[in-house]
Design an enzyme around this catalytic site. Structure first.
Site, PDB file in Angstrom:
ATOM      1  CD  GLU A 214     -15.078  25.710 -39.029  1.00  0.00           C
ATOM      2  OE1 GLU A 214     -15.254  26.167 -40.189  1.00  0.00           O
ATOM      3  OE2 GLU A 214     -15.844  24.898 -38.502  1.00  0.00           O
ATOM      4  N   GLY A 269     -12.667  17.528 -51.021  1.00  0.00           N
ATOM      5  CA  GLY A 269     -11.778  17.910 -49.923  1.00  0.00           C
ATOM      6  C   GLY A 269     -11.096  16.710 -49.277  1.00  0.00           C
ATOM      7  NE  ARG A 270     -15.963  12.618 -48.517  1.00  0.00           N
ATOM      8  CZ  ARG A 270     -16.866  13.531 -48.886  1.00  0.00           C
ATOM      9  NH1 ARG A 270     -16.713  14.787 -48.506  1.00  0.00           N
ATOM     10  NH2 ARG A 270     -17.905  13.198 -49.614  1.00  0.00           N
TER      11      ARG A 270
HETATM   12  O1  F6P Z   1     -17.635  21.071 -43.925  1.00  0.00           O
HETATM   13  C1  F6P Z   1     -17.112  19.985 -44.561  1.00  0.00           C
HETATM   14  C2  F6P Z   1     -16.102  20.382 -45.601  1.00  0.00           C
HETATM   15  O2  F6P Z   1     -16.743  20.902 -46.704  1.00  0.00           O
HETATM   16  C3  F6P Z   1     -15.226  19.211 -45.978  1.00  0.00           C
HETATM   17  O3  F6P Z   1     -15.787  18.393 -46.922  1.00  0.00           O
HETATM   18  C4  F6P Z   1     -13.988  19.900 -46.411  1.00  0.00           C
HETATM   19  O4  F6P Z   1     -12.903  19.037 -46.459  1.00  0.00           O
HETATM   20  C5  F6P Z   1     -13.877  20.952 -45.337  1.00  0.00           C
HETATM   21  O5  F6P Z   1     -15.207  21.353 -45.108  1.00  0.00           O
HETATM   22  C6  F6P Z   1     -13.019  22.142 -45.672  1.00  0.00           C
HETATM   23  O6  F6P Z   1     -13.473  22.807 -46.801  1.00  0.00           O
HETATM   24  P1  F6P Z   1     -12.567  23.862 -47.550  1.00  0.00           P
HETATM   25  O7  F6P Z   1     -11.342  23.161 -48.036  1.00  0.00           O
HETATM   26  O8  F6P Z   1     -13.409  24.395 -48.656  1.00  0.00           O
HETATM   27  O9  F6P Z   1     -12.199  24.938 -46.552  1.00  0.00           O
END
Ligand code: F6P
Length: 542
Positions: A214, A269-270
């Site tokens: 995304e 991430g969270r």
């Molecule tokens: O798909 C879940 C996840 O891995 C989350 O844990 C994370 O916060 C999010 O995707 C975004 O990941 P990134 O910061 O690597 O783009």
């Protein structure tokens, strides 16, 4: 690590026996027989008044729950986390969001290296960058100062920044525009840049891995949007910054690593909103307020680490969640901030709690035979009252609630704030005590309406009362939930810091995308439902 199955522990069995004795007790009677109940079941710490007296507990319940926490090795587990042990088993990583807010003179070692100097070096770099944007001395490619900041990220690289921006809007620079793009739905990007002048726009590409579909798709679109207007590759260095652990992918994407703000694999991430991922927050509220946010986190870190469990707010929050999930069979948990600026807090918490403890196997891979993480949801008060509270008051499900309120409003207008807070106290009171048939009869209620107007009560809630929403109090509130999640994960024996459950869908989408785009693929090899959906989609797209 505690290898004994949770439900075989004597402390668990003691709770099961205790539950049978107390499950029918009503808060009405417990309050009536104990005038000290509010004092007994409340904690004042770090500027927070935490009232957990309106729960289906007595002193024995709390004694047994705390015994469970102790027998689960929670105190040792807290130390393991703070000291940088690799407690994220499945990824063999330390879990050190607490190091992100540790003071400069602290020392926390990962693989023999003290990470605190690096943390502060990044904070200093963020501060310089944020100040340049705020002062207007960071100029875009054509010499215009930056007026618009667009954060591109998803999950933890979006929810924390959005929540913090909304929560602290009153502390933010109103002459700068902040937008957030997360969804791969092109509408999200379209609306985020609507009306913005590319010459005055900075994109912050936030991604721990810098591989997330995304975010990478939105970042490429942003790049094209920028180049369409500025017509020169050199413009990218002026209009893009990256927040990531992956320097190579950042530079492959074409972002100057001088504009990259690093963090580390030991930041989930969270759990990253106060890392480099907080750059948009720092630009919005300024470095001094960002430091206050960190101070708020730190005060709760110290509290979690040092307060005895009986007086430890995140530990008590965690134990109450376990009490309802595993003994009363509660599935949900409502978080209800009575502060409009916290409108994105429930969404933020959903990832924090459900991505952390939405697991069905233990750290050592055994399938659990008990309930784990609850379904979190919420809306700011009083909006939720006119929507889903009906179910909480009179439905068939038990949904514990967390009410969050502040004594002082950020905008004192007329009676608004007292009316708002009257609703917090009234809701908690109504949930606990309800309204009986006898009361209704005494009010001469029509007999046929009595069953409909009866409130059973005995519905649990906690109230968190703080003085005012500030960067510091926001840090405290977030840290309370982070540590609640940790404590629950330890007792449930989960790895709260991985998220394998998000993988399968990503892989399957990767297979399906070319089948949607490429008309030539002859045979679809999914199940009949997926095949039909793809075929119908292709037909409608023609
Ligand atoms: O798909 C879940 C996840 O891995 C989350 O844990 C994370 O916060 C999010 O995707 C975004 O990941 P990134 O910061 O690597 O783009």
């Amino acid at each position: 690590m505690n290898k004994k199955n949770l439900t075989d522990m004597p402390e668990w069995k003691a709770l099961e026996a205790h539950y049978e004795k107390v499950k029918e007790l009503h808060m009405r009677d417990m309050f009536a027989s104990d005038s000290e109940r509010a004092a007994r079941f409340s904690i004042k710490a770090e500027g927070i008044y935490f009232d957990y007296s309106k729960h289906r507990i007595n002193e024995e319940t709390m004694r047994l729950l705390i015994a469970l926490a102790k027998a689960s090795g929670l105190q040792e587990a807290i130390e393991d986390m703070f000291s940088g042990k690799k407690i994220n088993n499945t990824e063999n990583r330390a879990v050190l969001h607490t190091a992100l807010r540790a003071p400069k003179d602290a020392a926390v070692n990962v693989d023999g290296v003290n990470v605190i100097p690096e943390v502060h070096a990044v904070l200093d770099k963020m501060e310089k960058f944020a100040n340049k944007i705020r002062e207007g001395s960071w100029k875009g490619f054509t010499g215009h100062p930056i007026k618009n900041i667009v954060n591109i990220g998803i999950g933890g690289s979006d929810l924390g920044p959005v929540m913090a921006y909304e929560a602290l809007k009153d502390y933010s620079r109103r002459d700068l525009t902040f937008r957030f793009v997360s969804n791969i739905d092109s509408t999200d990007f379209f609306e985020a840049v609507e009306g913005l002048n590319p010459e005055e726009t900075l994109f912050i590409v936030a991604s721990k891995t810098f591989t997330t579909l995304e975010t990478m798709t939105n970042a490429k679109t942003a790049r094209e949007w920028c180049l369409n207007a500025l017509k020169d590759e050199k413009a990218i260095a002026f209009h893009f910054a990256a927040l990531s652990t992956n320097a190579k992918a950042v530079s492959d994407f074409g972002i100057d690593t001088a504009n990259m703000f690093a963090f580390w694999d030991w930041v989930g991430g969270r759990y990253s909103m106060e890392s480099a991922i907080g750059l948009s927050t720092m630009i919005a509220i300024g470095p001094d307020n960002f430091k206050k946010l960190l101070e708020g986190f730190r005060s709760i870190d110290n509290h979690y680490r040092t307060a005895p469990f009986e007086k430890n707010i995140p530990v008590i929050m965690a134990l109450l969640g376990i009490w309802y999930a595993d003994f009363y069979g509660a599935q949900g948990m409502a978080v209800l901030p009575y502060e409009q600026y916290l409108k994105r807090f429930p969404a933020y918490l959903q990832q924090l709690t459900m991505e952390s403890n939405g697991k069905g196997v233990t750290r050592d891979g055994r399938k659990v035979n008990y309930e784990t993480g609850a379904i979190y949801f919420g809306e700011p008060g009083t909006n939720g009252q006119h929507s889903f509270y009906q179910l909480i008051h009179q439905g068939t499900k038990l949904i514990p609630c967390d009410f969050i309120g502040f004594a002082k409003p950020l905008h004192a207008i007329g009676r608004h704030h007292d009316l708002l807070m009257a609703n917090v106290f009234a809701q908690a009171e109504a949930l606990a005590f309800g309204k009986t048939k006898e009361q209704l009869e005494a009010e001469n209620e029509k007999p046929d309406l009595i069953p409909h107007k009866t409130f059973e009560g005995n519905r649990p809630s906690s109230v968190f009362l703080l003085e005012k929403l500030t960067p510091e109090t926001l840090g405290k509130i977030v840290a309370l939930y982070e540590h609640c999640v940790h404590a629950q994960g330890i007792i449930w024996q989960l790895d709260s810091f991985d998220q394998w459950g998000v993988q399968l869908g990503k892989i399957l989408a990767g297979k399906i995308a070319p089948e949607l785009e490429n008309k030539e693929i002859p045979e679809l090899r999914h199940d009949s439902s997926t095949n039909s959906l793809i075929a119908e989609y292709r037909r409608m797209r023609k």
